[in-house]
Scaffold this active site. Structure first.
Site, PDB file in Angstrom:
ATOM      1  N   SER A  12       0.807  -1.208   0.000  1.00  0.00           N
ATOM      2  CA  SER A  12       0.000   0.000   0.000  1.00  0.00           C
ATOM      3  C   SER A  12       0.850   1.273   0.000  1.00  0.00           C
ATOM      4  O   SER A  12       1.486   1.589  -0.992  1.00  0.00           O
ATOM      5  CB  SER A  12      -0.953  -0.036   1.196  1.00  0.00           C
ATOM      6  OG  SER A  12      -1.991   0.886   1.042  1.00  0.00           O
ATOM      7  N   ASP A  70       9.732   5.385 -10.591  1.00  0.00           N
ATOM      8  CA  ASP A  70       9.333   5.967 -11.872  1.00  0.00           C
ATOM      9  C   ASP A  70      10.134   7.224 -12.201  1.00  0.00           C
ATOM     10  O   ASP A  70      10.407   7.508 -13.362  1.00  0.00           O
ATOM     11  CB  ASP A  70       7.839   6.289 -11.861  1.00  0.00           C
ATOM     12  CG  ASP A  70       6.979   5.070 -12.150  1.00  0.00           C
ATOM     13  OD1 ASP A  70       7.543   3.962 -12.212  1.00  0.00           O
ATOM     14  OD2 ASP A  70       5.753   5.223 -12.303  1.00  0.00           O
ATOM     15  N   LYS A 105      -0.922  -4.240  -3.159  1.00  0.00           N
ATOM     16  CA  LYS A 105      -2.204  -3.631  -2.776  1.00  0.00           C
ATOM     17  C   LYS A 105      -2.285  -2.234  -3.381  1.00  0.00           C
ATOM     18  O   LYS A 105      -1.679  -1.293  -2.882  1.00  0.00           O
ATOM     19  CB  LYS A 105      -2.349  -3.550  -1.264  1.00  0.00           C
ATOM     20  CG  LYS A 105      -3.678  -2.917  -0.850  1.00  0.00           C
ATOM     21  CD  LYS A 105      -3.787  -2.779   0.633  1.00  0.00           C
ATOM     22  CE  LYS A 105      -5.078  -2.036   0.987  1.00  0.00           C
ATOM     23  NZ  LYS A 105      -5.034  -0.614   0.592  1.00  0.00           N
TER      24      LYS A 105
END
Length: 478
Positions: free
Chosen positions: A300, A311, A325
């Site tokens: 999460s 990224d 998740k």
């Protein structure tokens, strides 16, 4: 017929037709809505009939409140594994967890052989000042035996209003007789961030994302920067076995190391519910190299941080695939009746990828070495990830780890971490990586694409249920 009369009657005719059409549309809409409501009421009648039959005919008199709570929980649990009902007590406990502070003693405890065992007292707390020590056994609370209580029940008894006393009966190795210790409760703050220097590298362990996480992280980095000095090589952010927590804290922690760009996108049922959180200028590490450690217990909020830094190529992700998740839960209070935890959105990394039931793939995959005496146990335990949870949300791009409903591949990976830093394979690899001496797999960084979303304020909450742990014992602060 005069032109004016013709125009008048034409207007009336058109108005009449328009009115009739509107009335017909409204009637059809009302009819459809009424039909749907009628079917819903029939189902509610069925529920009422079953409830009354259970109350009147069950072999033992049931608890009405428990029946209703179970019914509500069943409804929410049928949606996905993370939606649930919280009773007033569970709601209060959740608030304590996310606030990161409560009235208590300041000890981490676990249950062992029917008694409470002190794992460690927290520095500068009532327990530490009273002289409690690791491995002390607590047998009585205010002269009442702990035997028969669960860990949660014992912890609840030890917590309480600030400035109130409690008497603990202690059994300590080396002492012939049990002895009593009086401890006065105080405000206990759960430090979600622990840090120390690994030579010329700053090591920061983030255990959860509560309201204190961002502030504690900033303090930890500032302290390490002063302690190590200008020759610091970089930082290791350890998110292994971190089950997540508050979304706004995950955003803040990511922002701590980013100067610009998207951090996370959240997408609800409708397009207009899409939100995007953006980084603001300022990097608390002054651009130093960052390594993020993840494993199958990283979930999460942990995955939001790892995905954002990956990224943007701001950090190298080392370890094994995370839990997977990728959904956001909103806590909706119900007044005096507790609250519901409802899945309201999916989140996406800056490159617009969902990790739901997939997880974050590390840039460098490093398996943790398992001791010989634990290999059989670890091998017998199938790694558990989001994709292994019954009823989990599917990945929207159709590429989650589930190939067959009966043969679900877990999105997660092993969550074992060696207690001894010298034997911690992943940690040692990260240290060597920052020193430029690491040997092994090559880095395979993700290539971010440009996310298309409307900027939105940094807000939201992601109160995640704890990820199933491989630990034998549950350790609870109080």
């Amino acid at each position: 017929m005069r032109k004016t009369d013709y125009a008048f009657w034409t207007f009336l005719l058109m108005a009449g037709l328009a009115g009739a059409t509107t009335l017909l549309n409204v009637t059809q809409t009302y009819s459809a809505t009424s039909s749907q409501n009628s079917e819903l009421y029939k189902q509610l009648d069925l529920f009422g009939d079953v409830l009354e039959r259970v109350r009147s005919d069950y072999v033992e008199k049931p608890d009405d409140t428990a029946l209703i709570e179970a019914a509500i929980n069943g409804m929410l649990a049928s949606l996905d594994p993370h939606s649930s009902y919280m009773s007033p007590k569970n709601f209060r406990d959740m608030q304590v967890q996310t606030r990161g502070e409560f009235g208590g003693l300041g000890i981490e405890v676990t249950m062992e052989n029917g008694v409470i065992k002190v794992v460690s007292p927290i520095d500068d707390t009532p327990a530490a000042k009273a002289g409690l020590m690791a491995n002390d056994l607590i047998t009585h609370l205010d002269n009442e035996a702990i035997s028969g209580l669960t860990l949660e029940q014992a912890v609840e008894k030890m917590r309480g209003p600030v400035n109130t006393p409690i008497m603990l009966t202690i059994v300590r190795k080396g002492k012939d007789e049990p002895f009593d210790v009086k401890v006065v409760r105080d405000v206990i703050r759960i430090n979600a961030v622990k840090s120390h220097a690994e030579g010329d590298i700053g090591y920061v362990k983030v255990t959860t994302f509560n309201e204190q996480t961002h502030a504690n992280l900033v303090k930890a980095v500032e302290s390490l920067d002063k302690q190590i000095g200008p020759n610091i090589k970089g930082y290791i952010i350890d998110l292994r076995n971190n089950p997540g927590g508050l979304l706004d804290q995950a955003i803040a922690v990511s922002d701590d190391f980013l100067e610009q760009g998207a951090i996370v996108l959240t997408k609800g049922r409708n397009n207009e519910e899409t939100q995007r959180a953006n980084a603001r200028p300022g990097d608390i590490s002054d651009g130093k190299k960052i390594v993020v450690l993840i494993n199958g217990g990283s979930a999460s909020a942990s995955e939001i941080v790892a995905g954002a830094l990956q990224d943007h190529k701001r950090a190298t992700i080392i370890g094994t695939r995370s839990f997977g998740k990728g959904s956001v839960q909103t806590i909706i209070p119900l007044g005096a009746n507790g609250a519901i935890r409802l899945t309201t959105a999916r989140y996406y990394t800056p490159s617009n990828r969902s990790i739901q039931a997939k997880g974050i793939e590390p840039d460098i995959n490093v398996e943790e070495a398992v001791p010989d005496d634990m290999k059989d146990k670890i091998a017998a335990e199938k790694p558990r990830g989001e994709a292994s949870l019954r009823g989990h949300l599917k990945n929207p791009d159709g590429t989650d780890q589930t190939k067959d409903d009966d043969l679900a591949e877990p999105s997660g990976s092993p969550s074992y971490v060696a207690k001894d830093a010298d034997k911690d394979t992943q940690l040692q690899y990260a240290i060597n990586f920052l020193h430029g001496t690491a040997k092994g797999p090559e880095t395979s960084s993700a290539t971010p694409s440009t996310p298309a979303a409307t900027p939105a304020p940094k807000s939201g909450s992601d109160n995640k249920a704890p990820v199933p742990s491989d630990d034998d014992k549950k350790v609870t602060p109080n």
